[in-house]
Design a protein around this motif. Structure first.
Motif, PDB file in Angstrom:
ATOM      1  N   SER A   1      12.662   3.960  11.571  1.00 26.50           N
ATOM      2  CA  SER A   1      11.861   3.403  10.472  1.00 26.50           C
ATOM      3  C   SER A   1      11.017   2.238  10.975  1.00 26.50           C
ATOM      4  O   SER A   1      11.200   1.775  12.115  1.00 26.50           O
ATOM      5  CB  SER A   1      12.786   2.877   9.370  1.00 26.50           C
ATOM      6  OG  SER A   1      13.470   1.724   9.846  1.00 26.50           O
TER       7      SER A   1
ATOM      8  N   GLN B   1       1.685   0.414   8.901  1.00 30.52           N
ATOM      9  CA  GLN B   1       0.853   0.929   7.798  1.00 30.52           C
ATOM     10  C   GLN B   1      -0.590   1.198   8.262  1.00 30.52           C
ATOM     11  O   GLN B   1      -1.236   2.138   7.817  1.00 30.52           O
ATOM     12  CB  GLN B   1       0.857  -0.059   6.620  1.00 30.52           C
ATOM     13  CG  GLN B   1       0.145   0.450   5.415  1.00 30.52           C
ATOM     14  CD  GLN B   1       0.677  -0.052   4.079  1.00 30.52           C
ATOM     15  OE1 GLN B   1       0.094   0.238   3.069  1.00 30.52           O
ATOM     16  NE2 GLN B   1       1.763  -0.776   4.027  1.00 30.52           N
TER      17      GLN B   1
ATOM     18  N   HIS C   1       7.200  -6.774   6.885  1.00 30.86           N
ATOM     19  CA  HIS C   1       7.619  -6.179   8.156  1.00 30.86           C
ATOM     20  C   HIS C   1       8.930  -5.417   8.024  1.00 30.86           C
ATOM     21  O   HIS C   1       9.469  -4.948   9.028  1.00 30.86           O
ATOM     22  CB  HIS C   1       7.759  -7.260   9.226  1.00 30.86           C
ATOM     23  CG  HIS C   1       6.474  -7.968   9.538  1.00 30.86           C
ATOM     24  ND1 HIS C   1       5.429  -7.361  10.201  1.00 30.86           N
ATOM     25  CD2 HIS C   1       6.049  -9.232   9.260  1.00 30.86           C
ATOM     26  CE1 HIS C   1       4.422  -8.224  10.342  1.00 30.86           C
ATOM     27  NE2 HIS C   1       4.763  -9.358   9.762  1.00 30.86           N
TER      28      HIS C   1
HETATM   29  C1  PLP Z   1       3.291  -3.211   7.838  1.00 30.72           C
HETATM   30  C2  PLP Z   1       4.673  -2.679   7.571  1.00 30.72           C
HETATM   31  N1  PLP Z   1       5.663  -2.994   8.421  1.00 30.72           N
HETATM   32  C3  PLP Z   1       6.914  -2.540   8.223  1.00 30.72           C
HETATM   33  C4  PLP Z   1       7.231  -1.748   7.148  1.00 30.72           C
HETATM   34  C5  PLP Z   1       8.643  -1.275   6.948  1.00 30.72           C
HETATM   35  O1  PLP Z   1       8.739   0.083   7.197  1.00 30.72           O
HETATM   36  P1  PLP Z   1      10.008   0.913   6.671  1.00 30.72           P
HETATM   37  O2  PLP Z   1       9.903   0.984   5.199  1.00 30.72           O
HETATM   38  O3  PLP Z   1       9.863   2.239   7.343  1.00 30.72           O
HETATM   39  O4  PLP Z   1      11.219   0.177   7.128  1.00 30.72           O
HETATM   40  C6  PLP Z   1       6.234  -1.406   6.231  1.00 30.72           C
HETATM   41  C7  PLP Z   1       6.527  -0.588   5.045  1.00 30.72           C
HETATM   42  O5  PLP Z   1       5.809  -0.561   4.082  1.00 30.72           O
HETATM   43  C8  PLP Z   1       4.907  -1.883   6.456  1.00 30.72           C
HETATM   44  O6  PLP Z   1       3.915  -1.600   5.608  1.00 30.72           O
END
Ligand code: PLP
Length: 451
Positions: A127, A267, A156
């Protein structure tokens, strides 16, 4: 005047949520964790290209890309085939313990599509949060420095470490303290609402000098600062685009004090802004790139790609069971090829320019749209009650979003009062126009109520 779309992609057969959706919503409320927030009752059943269908047969043009994960659209046939083929061969064989080819092939591609021609290595996970967490651990391990810098308004991730970087909404941290203590937040270059009350370019970008003069020189010792986390375009914080010369100036300061730059492309990456990584727009090369979301077209995967010398951490210091799963890697390899073969970055640039033009025309007609900004197909329209006072208009924005949903356009907001436009990169002019007509219809009604 925009020509009416020949084929209709948005089709509402029963006001959503229809009967099947309502039944599922009831069950969901009983058994799904209340920690997640749903935008509106879209109960998805299937998706093709830029269209998502709900369980009652309603069709929505998808300006969300399943939360910015479907760069190549829903169920691209090449991705589906790659998933099926790989699943028949090998579904899993823990990368932290053994070897397989798709993960090596994907690492090779990721080192090529991220900025910098130096040698790189890749850490895989599941993720975006995990990719950033890997970047944090790697930066600390390599530099032996404890501190981090991040931005107000940033997002983040929500794991315990990344939650300390994230600073876009109080609810993301409320009742979870204490967090990792060593993160300092500095204001993001949000010119429409300058945190210092200044105007660009007369401000001479005090927001960059502030980091050096007021933070690094006064209390956040650079010799103790491992890395700064940067979203090249702030996503959850409201689709905010920094001024053109910002990142060059920032990078000079970070390099001067030997602070690593972590470029969060979770993103904004995978071609969304017209380049593989959004930071490339400003000719800046980061030390570490984190990616996830659109990488495998919705299959769970994340990766941190770093200069080879930063990955000198010892065996056993960081790992996981499922990272870089063979099926997800095979899907990701197809996503990268499709973006190249179908020239999707070129399409993102072309359609994005058109989208910005249409939104700017709407801004002239409807004062409720205070600002339009973006790059490629990462575009935000900020809603205000009055363009002079710039008072945010979150209720009007919600109203527009909900009206769009009822009429067959799936679109969501970002930050306090910004509509986010993040359709699949395969979008055509016709579908874009059809979606924008629905959007404009909703804006018109809401704007009329404001008068
Ligand atoms: C710029 C950014 N970083 C990190 C994340 C976190 O990702 P995840 O939801 O896969 O943990 C997101 C999720 O929207 C994001 O937009």
């Amino acid at each position: 005047m925009v020509a009416k779309a020949e084929t209709q992609n948005a089709k509402i057969v029963v006001t959503p949520p229809g009967p099947k959706a309502r039944e599922l919503l009831g069950k969901d409320a009983d058994i799904i964790s209340g920690s997640v927030v749903r935008w509106y009752p879209l109960v998805a059943e299937s998706g093709t290209g830029c269209v998502v269908k709900d369980v009652d047969g309603n069709q929505f043009i998808d300006f969300n890309s399943g939360l910015v994960c479907l760069a190549v659209g829903h169920s691209h046939p090449r991705v589906v085939k790659a998933i099926k083929d790989q699943a028949e061969k090998l579904i899993h064989y823990s990368w932290t313990d053994f070897y397989y080819k798709p993960i090596i092939d994907l690492a090779d591609q990721l080192t090529k599509i991220t900025p910098g021609s130096f040698a790189k290595k890749v850490f895989f996970c599941n993720s975006g949060a995990e990719a950033n967490e890997a970047a944090m651990k790697m930066a600390r391990w390599h530099t032996r420095k404890p501190l981090f810098l991040a931005y107000t308004g940033s997002f983040h991730g929500r794991s315990f470490a990344t939650m300390a970087l994230t600073a876009s909404k109080p609810v993301q941290r409320r009742h979870f303290f204490p967090l990792l203590p060593e993160v300092t937040h500095v204001p993001y270059p949000y010119c429409y609402r300058c945190p210092f009350g200044l105007k660009y370019p007369e401000c001479n970008m005090w927001c960059v000098d502030f980091i050096e003069e007021e933070v690094l020189k006064k209390y956040h010792a650079p010799e103790d600062t491992a890395a700064m986390f940067v979203e090249p375009i702030q996503g959850e914080g409201g689709y905010v685009v920094p001024p053109d010369d910002y990142f060059q100036r920032l990078k000079k300061i970070l390099d001067k004090y030997e602070i690593l730059t972590v470029d969060d492309e979770i993103q904004s990456g995978m071609g969304r802004t017209g380049k593989w990584c959004a930071l490339e727009h400003w000719g800046v090369t980061p030390d570490i790139v984190s990616t996830a979301k659109a990488l495998a077209s919705g299959l769970p995967i994340g990766a941190a790609i770093a200069k080879e010398e930063l990955m000198d951490w010892e065996g056993g210091s960081h790992a996981n069971t499922f990272g870089g799963n063979p099926v997800a890697c095979s899907a990701a390899l197809q996503v990268i090829d499709i973006i190249r073969d179908e020239k999707l970055m070129e399409n993102a640039t072309r359609q994005g320019a058109y989208l910005m033009k249409r939104l700017k025309e709407m801004q002239q007609k409807y004062p409720v749209i205070g600002d339009v900004r973006g790059k490629g197909l990462m575009v935000g329209a900020e809603f205000v009650k009055d363009p002079d006072t710039k008072e945010p208009a979150p209720e009007e924005l919600q109203d527009v979003m909900n009206k769009c949903f009822k009429r067959g356009l799936a679109i969501i907001t970002a930050g306090k009062s910004t509509m986010r436009f993040a359709p699949p990169l395969i979008i055509t002019r016709e579908i874009l126009d059809e979606g924008l007509e629905i959007f404009e219809g909703a804006v018109k009604e809401v704007a009329a109520q404001l008068r």
